[in-house]
Write an enzyme that holds these catalytic residues in place. Structure first.
Site, PDB file in Angstrom:
ATOM      1  N   ARG A 132      -6.367 -49.200  -1.150  1.00 46.38           N
ATOM      2  CA  ARG A 132      -6.424 -50.487  -0.670  1.00 46.38           C
ATOM      3  C   ARG A 132      -5.138 -50.832   0.177  1.00 46.38           C
ATOM      4  O   ARG A 132      -5.350 -51.433   1.229  1.00 46.38           O
ATOM      5  CB  ARG A 132      -6.453 -51.569  -1.805  1.00 46.38           C
ATOM      6  CG  ARG A 132      -7.982 -51.632  -2.495  1.00 46.38           C
ATOM      7  CD  ARG A 132      -8.126 -52.892  -3.215  1.00 46.38           C
ATOM      8  NE  ARG A 132      -9.098 -52.890  -4.172  1.00 46.38           N
ATOM      9  CZ  ARG A 132     -10.488 -53.095  -3.994  1.00 46.38           C
ATOM     10  NH1 ARG A 132     -10.620 -53.136  -2.748  1.00 46.38           N
ATOM     11  NH2 ARG A 132     -11.280 -53.014  -4.930  1.00 46.38           N
ATOM     12  N   PHE A 156     -17.478 -42.777   4.582  1.00 46.52           N
ATOM     13  CA  PHE A 156     -17.199 -43.547   3.562  1.00 46.52           C
ATOM     14  C   PHE A 156     -15.705 -44.107   3.745  1.00 46.52           C
ATOM     15  O   PHE A 156     -14.686 -43.099   4.131  1.00 46.52           O
ATOM     16  CB  PHE A 156     -17.137 -43.088   2.288  1.00 46.52           C
ATOM     17  CG  PHE A 156     -16.880 -44.120   1.160  1.00 46.52           C
ATOM     18  CD1 PHE A 156     -17.999 -44.939   0.650  1.00 46.52           C
ATOM     19  CD2 PHE A 156     -15.695 -44.092   0.711  1.00 46.52           C
ATOM     20  CE1 PHE A 156     -17.715 -45.954  -0.332  1.00 46.52           C
ATOM     21  CE2 PHE A 156     -15.524 -45.008  -0.398  1.00 46.52           C
ATOM     22  CZ  PHE A 156     -16.359 -46.068  -0.868  1.00 46.52           C
ATOM     23  N   LYS A 212     -12.678 -57.473  -3.722  1.00 48.54           N
ATOM     24  CA  LYS A 212     -11.242 -57.512  -2.997  1.00 48.54           C
ATOM     25  C   LYS A 212     -10.912 -56.967  -2.103  1.00 48.54           C
ATOM     26  O   LYS A 212      -9.802 -57.139  -1.125  1.00 48.54           O
ATOM     27  CB  LYS A 212     -10.440 -56.789  -4.285  1.00 48.54           C
ATOM     28  CG  LYS A 212     -10.517 -56.999  -5.553  1.00 48.54           C
ATOM     29  CD  LYS A 212      -9.700 -56.093  -6.478  1.00 48.54           C
ATOM     30  CE  LYS A 212      -9.935 -56.494  -8.124  1.00 48.54           C
ATOM     31  NZ  LYS A 212      -9.282 -55.177  -8.700  1.00 48.54           N
ATOM     32  N   GLY A 213     -11.954 -56.263  -1.395  1.00 47.55           N
ATOM     33  CA  GLY A 213     -11.886 -55.545   0.011  1.00 47.55           C
ATOM     34  C   GLY A 213     -11.279 -56.269   1.247  1.00 47.55           C
ATOM     35  O   GLY A 213     -10.740 -55.841   1.931  1.00 47.55           O
ATOM     36  N   ASP A 230     -22.684 -52.652   4.785  1.00 44.63           N
ATOM     37  CA  ASP A 230     -23.345 -51.515   4.785  1.00 44.63           C
ATOM     38  C   ASP A 230     -24.743 -51.714   4.561  1.00 44.63           C
ATOM     39  O   ASP A 230     -25.491 -51.947   5.917  1.00 44.63           O
ATOM     40  CB  ASP A 230     -22.881 -51.038   3.608  1.00 44.63           C
ATOM     41  CG  ASP A 230     -23.181 -49.583   3.341  1.00 44.63           C
ATOM     42  OD1 ASP A 230     -23.440 -48.799   4.443  1.00 44.63           O
ATOM     43  OD2 ASP A 230     -23.124 -49.014   2.218  1.00 44.63           O
ATOM     44  N   GLU A 261     -15.766 -60.696   5.192  1.00 46.13           N
ATOM     45  CA  GLU A 261     -16.176 -59.465   4.563  1.00 46.13           C
ATOM     46  C   GLU A 261     -15.423 -58.354   5.167  1.00 46.13           C
ATOM     47  O   GLU A 261     -15.216 -58.258   6.325  1.00 46.13           O
ATOM     48  CB  GLU A 261     -17.459 -59.196   4.729  1.00 46.13           C
ATOM     49  CG  GLU A 261     -18.600 -59.314   3.496  1.00 46.13           C
ATOM     50  CD  GLU A 261     -18.512 -58.567   2.566  1.00 46.13           C
ATOM     51  OE1 GLU A 261     -17.373 -57.846   2.308  1.00 46.13           O
ATOM     52  OE2 GLU A 261     -19.122 -58.433   1.715  1.00 46.13           O
ATOM     53  N   ASP A 262     -15.112 -57.338   4.315  1.00 44.16           N
ATOM     54  CA  ASP A 262     -14.478 -55.835   4.766  1.00 44.16           C
ATOM     55  C   ASP A 262     -15.323 -55.098   5.568  1.00 44.16           C
ATOM     56  O   ASP A 262     -15.087 -54.647   6.806  1.00 44.16           O
ATOM     57  CB  ASP A 262     -13.902 -55.122   3.794  1.00 44.16           C
ATOM     58  CG  ASP A 262     -14.829 -55.004   2.373  1.00 44.16           C
ATOM     59  OD1 ASP A 262     -15.964 -55.399   2.587  1.00 44.16           O
ATOM     60  OD2 ASP A 262     -14.437 -54.484   1.430  1.00 44.16           O
TER      61      ASP A 262
HETATM   62  P1  XMP Z   1     -23.566 -53.453   1.018  1.00 43.02           P
HETATM   63  O1  XMP Z   1     -24.538 -52.259   0.856  1.00 43.02           O
HETATM   64  O2  XMP Z   1     -24.299 -54.561   0.166  1.00 43.02           O
HETATM   65  O3  XMP Z   1     -22.226 -53.230   0.769  1.00 43.02           O
HETATM   66  O4  XMP Z   1     -23.844 -54.168   2.527  1.00 43.02           O
HETATM   67  C1  XMP Z   1     -21.160 -53.994   1.064  1.00 43.02           C
HETATM   68  C2  XMP Z   1     -20.275 -53.433   0.082  1.00 43.02           C
HETATM   69  O5  XMP Z   1     -20.091 -52.136  -0.304  1.00 43.02           O
HETATM   70  C3  XMP Z   1     -18.845 -51.385  -0.258  1.00 43.02           C
HETATM   71  N1  XMP Z   1     -18.783 -50.335   0.804  1.00 43.02           N
HETATM   72  C4  XMP Z   1     -17.771 -49.614   1.022  1.00 43.02           C
HETATM   73  N2  XMP Z   1     -16.709 -49.671   0.352  1.00 43.02           N
HETATM   74  N3  XMP Z   1     -15.574 -48.017   1.836  1.00 43.02           N
HETATM   75  C5  XMP Z   1     -15.723 -48.863   0.759  1.00 43.02           C
HETATM   76  O6  XMP Z   1     -14.566 -48.966   0.297  1.00 43.02           O
HETATM   77  C6  XMP Z   1     -17.029 -47.863   2.550  1.00 43.02           C
HETATM   78  O7  XMP Z   1     -17.110 -47.120   3.434  1.00 43.02           O
HETATM   79  C7  XMP Z   1     -18.088 -48.891   1.954  1.00 43.02           C
HETATM   80  N4  XMP Z   1     -19.248 -49.165   2.403  1.00 43.02           N
HETATM   81  C8  XMP Z   1     -19.739 -50.172   1.631  1.00 43.02           C
HETATM   82  C9  XMP Z   1     -18.235 -52.833   0.109  1.00 43.02           C
HETATM   83  O8  XMP Z   1     -17.409 -53.416  -1.221  1.00 43.02           O
HETATM   84  C10 XMP Z   1     -18.710 -53.707   0.826  1.00 43.02           C
HETATM   85  O9  XMP Z   1     -18.394 -55.115   0.602  1.00 43.02           O
HETATM   86 MG    MG Z   2     -16.781 -56.322   0.465  1.00 41.32          MG
END
Ligand code: XMP
Ligand code: MG
Length: 172
Positions: free
Chosen positions: A162, A149, A41-42, A100, A96-97
Protein backbone atom coordinates in the site's frame (compact mmCIF):
# COMPACT_ATOMS: atom_id res chain seq x y z
CA UNK A 1 9.10 -18.35 -9.21
CA UNK A 2 9.55 -15.07 -7.35
CA UNK A 3 6.95 -12.32 -7.18
CA UNK A 4 7.47 -9.39 -9.53
CA UNK A 5 6.22 -5.83 -9.45
CA UNK A 6 6.16 -4.10 -12.81
CA UNK A 7 5.70 -0.33 -12.93
CA UNK A 8 2.43 0.68 -14.59
CA UNK A 9 1.76 4.27 -13.40
CA UNK A 10 4.56 6.43 -12.00
CA UNK A 11 4.03 8.78 -9.07
CA UNK A 12 4.24 11.68 -11.55
CA UNK A 13 1.46 10.20 -13.69
CA UNK A 14 -0.68 9.63 -10.62
CA UNK A 15 -0.10 13.18 -9.37
CA UNK A 16 -1.06 14.63 -12.76
CA UNK A 17 -4.24 12.59 -12.82
CA UNK A 18 -5.16 13.55 -9.25
CA UNK A 19 -4.54 17.23 -10.07
CA UNK A 20 -6.87 17.07 -13.08
CA UNK A 21 -9.58 15.32 -11.07
CA UNK A 22 -9.33 17.85 -8.23
CA UNK A 23 -9.66 20.71 -10.68
CA UNK A 24 -12.78 19.23 -12.31
CA UNK A 25 -14.37 18.46 -8.94
CA UNK A 26 -13.53 21.91 -7.56
CA UNK A 27 -15.15 23.49 -10.61
CA UNK A 28 -18.29 21.31 -10.45
CA UNK A 29 -18.85 21.88 -6.70
CA UNK A 30 -17.84 25.56 -6.57
CA UNK A 31 -19.91 27.38 -3.95
CA UNK A 32 -21.15 24.13 -2.42
CA UNK A 33 -20.14 22.15 0.62
CA UNK A 34 -18.95 18.67 -0.07
CA UNK A 35 -18.61 15.46 1.92
CA UNK A 36 -16.02 12.98 0.69
CA UNK A 37 -16.86 9.40 1.64
CA UNK A 38 -13.51 7.64 1.45
CA UNK A 39 -13.56 3.89 1.01
CA UNK A 40 -10.93 2.33 3.27
CA UNK A 41 -8.27 1.25 3.10
CA UNK A 42 -7.37 1.45 -0.57
CA UNK A 43 -8.48 5.03 -1.27
CA UNK A 44 -6.55 6.50 1.68
CA UNK A 45 -3.62 8.09 -0.16
CA UNK A 46 -5.69 9.05 -3.18
CA UNK A 47 -8.24 10.80 -0.97
CA UNK A 48 -5.53 12.60 1.00
CA UNK A 49 -3.93 13.96 -2.18
CA UNK A 50 -7.27 14.78 -3.83
CA UNK A 51 -8.88 16.48 -0.81
CA UNK A 52 -6.00 18.92 -0.45
CA UNK A 53 -6.40 20.17 -4.01
CA UNK A 54 -10.17 20.39 -4.55
CA UNK A 55 -10.38 23.90 -3.12
CA UNK A 56 -13.96 23.83 -1.83
CA UNK A 57 -14.84 23.41 1.87
CA UNK A 58 -15.27 19.73 2.55
CA UNK A 59 -15.78 17.16 5.24
CA UNK A 60 -14.12 13.76 5.31
CA UNK A 61 -15.98 10.59 6.21
CA UNK A 62 -14.59 7.07 6.08
CA UNK A 63 -16.32 3.80 5.41
CA UNK A 64 -14.96 0.28 5.31
CA UNK A 65 -16.57 -2.49 3.34
CA UNK A 66 -15.91 -6.14 3.11
CA UNK A 67 -16.94 -8.12 0.09
CA UNK A 68 -17.32 -11.80 -0.19
CA UNK A 69 -17.50 -13.31 -3.62
CA UNK A 70 -18.75 -16.85 -3.53
CA UNK A 71 -19.70 -18.98 -6.48
CA UNK A 72 -22.54 -16.66 -7.44
CA UNK A 73 -21.52 -13.48 -9.23
CA UNK A 74 -23.80 -11.29 -7.12
CA UNK A 75 -21.24 -10.83 -4.33
CA UNK A 76 -22.16 -9.95 -0.78
CA UNK A 77 -20.94 -6.66 0.62
CA UNK A 78 -21.15 -5.63 4.26
CA UNK A 79 -20.21 -2.41 6.07
CA UNK A 80 -17.50 -3.16 8.63
CA UNK A 81 -16.92 0.48 9.64
CA UNK A 82 -19.74 2.95 9.19
CA UNK A 83 -19.79 6.73 8.87
CA UNK A 84 -19.30 8.88 11.99
CA UNK A 85 -21.36 11.87 10.94
CA UNK A 86 -24.68 12.40 9.20
CA UNK A 87 -24.64 12.89 5.43
CA UNK A 88 -28.37 13.59 5.11
CA UNK A 89 -29.01 16.55 2.82
CA UNK A 90 -25.34 16.76 1.77
CA UNK A 91 -23.54 16.67 -1.54
CA UNK A 92 -21.60 13.41 -1.28
CA UNK A 93 -18.69 12.26 -3.39
CA UNK A 94 -17.50 8.67 -2.95
CA UNK A 95 -13.73 8.32 -3.28
CA UNK A 96 -12.62 4.88 -4.45
CA UNK A 97 -9.24 3.46 -5.39
CA UNK A 98 -10.46 1.18 -8.16
CA UNK A 99 -13.74 0.01 -9.66
CA UNK A 100 -13.59 -3.52 -10.97
CA UNK A 101 -16.81 -5.58 -11.27
CA UNK A 102 -18.73 -2.63 -9.80
CA UNK A 103 -20.44 -4.81 -7.18
CA UNK A 104 -18.90 -2.97 -4.21
CA UNK A 105 -19.85 0.40 -5.60
CA UNK A 106 -23.37 -0.67 -6.48
CA UNK A 107 -23.92 -1.73 -2.89
CA UNK A 108 -22.33 1.43 -1.50
CA UNK A 109 -24.41 3.76 -3.67
CA UNK A 110 -27.59 2.05 -2.48
CA UNK A 111 -26.44 2.28 1.13
CA UNK A 112 -25.58 5.99 0.91
CA UNK A 113 -28.71 6.87 -1.05
CA UNK A 114 -30.82 5.42 1.74
CA UNK A 115 -29.21 7.96 4.11
CA UNK A 116 -30.99 10.79 2.31
CA UNK A 117 -28.11 12.53 0.55
CA UNK A 118 -28.74 15.62 -1.56
CA UNK A 119 -26.52 14.39 -4.39
CA UNK A 120 -24.27 11.38 -4.85
CA UNK A 121 -21.36 11.00 -7.25
CA UNK A 122 -18.31 8.77 -7.53
CA UNK A 123 -14.66 9.54 -8.09
CA UNK A 124 -12.29 6.66 -8.68
CA UNK A 125 -8.59 6.81 -9.40
CA UNK A 126 -8.61 3.65 -11.50
CA UNK A 127 -11.36 2.11 -13.60
CA UNK A 128 -11.19 -1.46 -14.90
CA UNK A 129 -14.35 -0.93 -16.95
CA UNK A 130 -13.75 -4.07 -19.01
CA UNK A 131 -14.48 -6.23 -15.98
CA UNK A 132 -17.83 -4.68 -15.08
CA UNK A 133 -20.60 -7.08 -14.00
CA UNK A 134 -23.19 -4.43 -13.15
CA UNK A 135 -23.82 -1.19 -15.00
CA UNK A 136 -22.06 1.43 -12.93
CA UNK A 137 -20.24 4.40 -14.43
CA UNK A 138 -18.12 6.50 -12.07
CA UNK A 139 -18.60 10.27 -12.56
CA UNK A 140 -14.89 11.04 -12.29
CA UNK A 141 -12.23 8.59 -13.49
CA UNK A 142 -8.53 9.28 -13.09
CA UNK A 143 -7.02 6.49 -15.15
CA UNK A 144 -8.96 3.94 -17.21
CA UNK A 145 -6.95 0.73 -16.87
CA UNK A 146 -6.60 -2.75 -18.26
CA UNK A 147 -7.36 -5.92 -16.44
CA UNK A 148 -4.13 -6.24 -14.47
CA UNK A 149 -3.88 -6.79 -10.74
CA UNK A 150 -2.47 -3.53 -9.42
CA UNK A 151 -0.71 -2.66 -6.16
CA UNK A 152 0.76 0.47 -4.59
CA UNK A 153 -0.61 3.95 -3.77
CA UNK A 154 -3.09 2.32 -1.40
CA UNK A 155 -3.73 -0.90 -3.32
CA UNK A 156 -2.61 -4.08 -1.63
CA UNK A 157 -2.10 -7.81 -1.76
CA UNK A 158 -2.76 -9.19 1.71
CA UNK A 159 -2.08 -5.71 3.16
CA UNK A 160 1.30 -5.39 1.45
CA UNK A 161 2.53 -2.71 -1.00
CA UNK A 162 0.00 0.00 0.00
CA UNK A 163 2.80 2.41 0.90
CA UNK A 164 4.46 2.38 -2.53
CA UNK A 165 4.26 5.83 -4.19
CA UNK A 166 3.67 4.40 -7.67
CA UNK A 167 1.29 1.74 -9.04
CA UNK A 168 2.61 -1.63 -10.18
CA UNK A 169 1.27 -4.77 -11.75
CA UNK A 170 1.55 -7.61 -9.29
CA UNK A 171 2.83 -10.74 -10.98
CA UNK A 172 2.70 -13.65 -8.53
P1 XMP B 1 -15.48 -4.57 -7.33
O1 XMP B 1 -15.22 -5.83 -8.11
O2 XMP B 1 -16.61 -4.75 -6.35
O3 XMP B 1 -14.19 -4.44 -6.50
O4 XMP B 1 -15.66 -3.38 -8.24
C1 XMP B 1 -13.66 -3.27 -6.08
C2 XMP B 1 -12.62 -3.60 -5.05
O5 XMP B 1 -11.84 -4.73 -5.42
C3 XMP B 1 -10.50 -4.51 -5.10
N1 XMP B 1 -9.68 -4.59 -6.33
C4 XMP B 1 -8.36 -4.51 -6.37
N2 XMP B 1 -7.45 -4.36 -5.38
N3 XMP B 1 -5.72 -4.38 -6.98
C5 XMP B 1 -6.13 -4.30 -5.70
O6 XMP B 1 -5.29 -4.17 -4.81
C6 XMP B 1 -6.56 -4.53 -8.02
O7 XMP B 1 -6.12 -4.59 -9.18
C7 XMP B 1 -7.96 -4.60 -7.70
N4 XMP B 1 -9.08 -4.74 -8.46
C8 XMP B 1 -10.11 -4.72 -7.58
C9 XMP B 1 -10.44 -3.15 -4.48
O8 XMP B 1 -10.50 -3.26 -3.07
C10 XMP B 1 -11.67 -2.45 -4.94
O9 XMP B 1 -12.16 -1.45 -4.07
MG1 MG C 1 -11.62 -0.03 -2.77
Amino acid sequence: MSTKLQLVYSSGQIAASVGTLAQRIGYDYAGEELVLVVVLKGALFFAADLARQIGVPLRLEFIKLSSYKGTSSTGTVTVTKGLDGSIAGKHVLVVEDIVDTGLTLKFLLGYLNDLGVRSLKVCTLLDKSGRREVSITPDYVGIPCENKFLVGYGLDVDERYRELPAIYEYIP
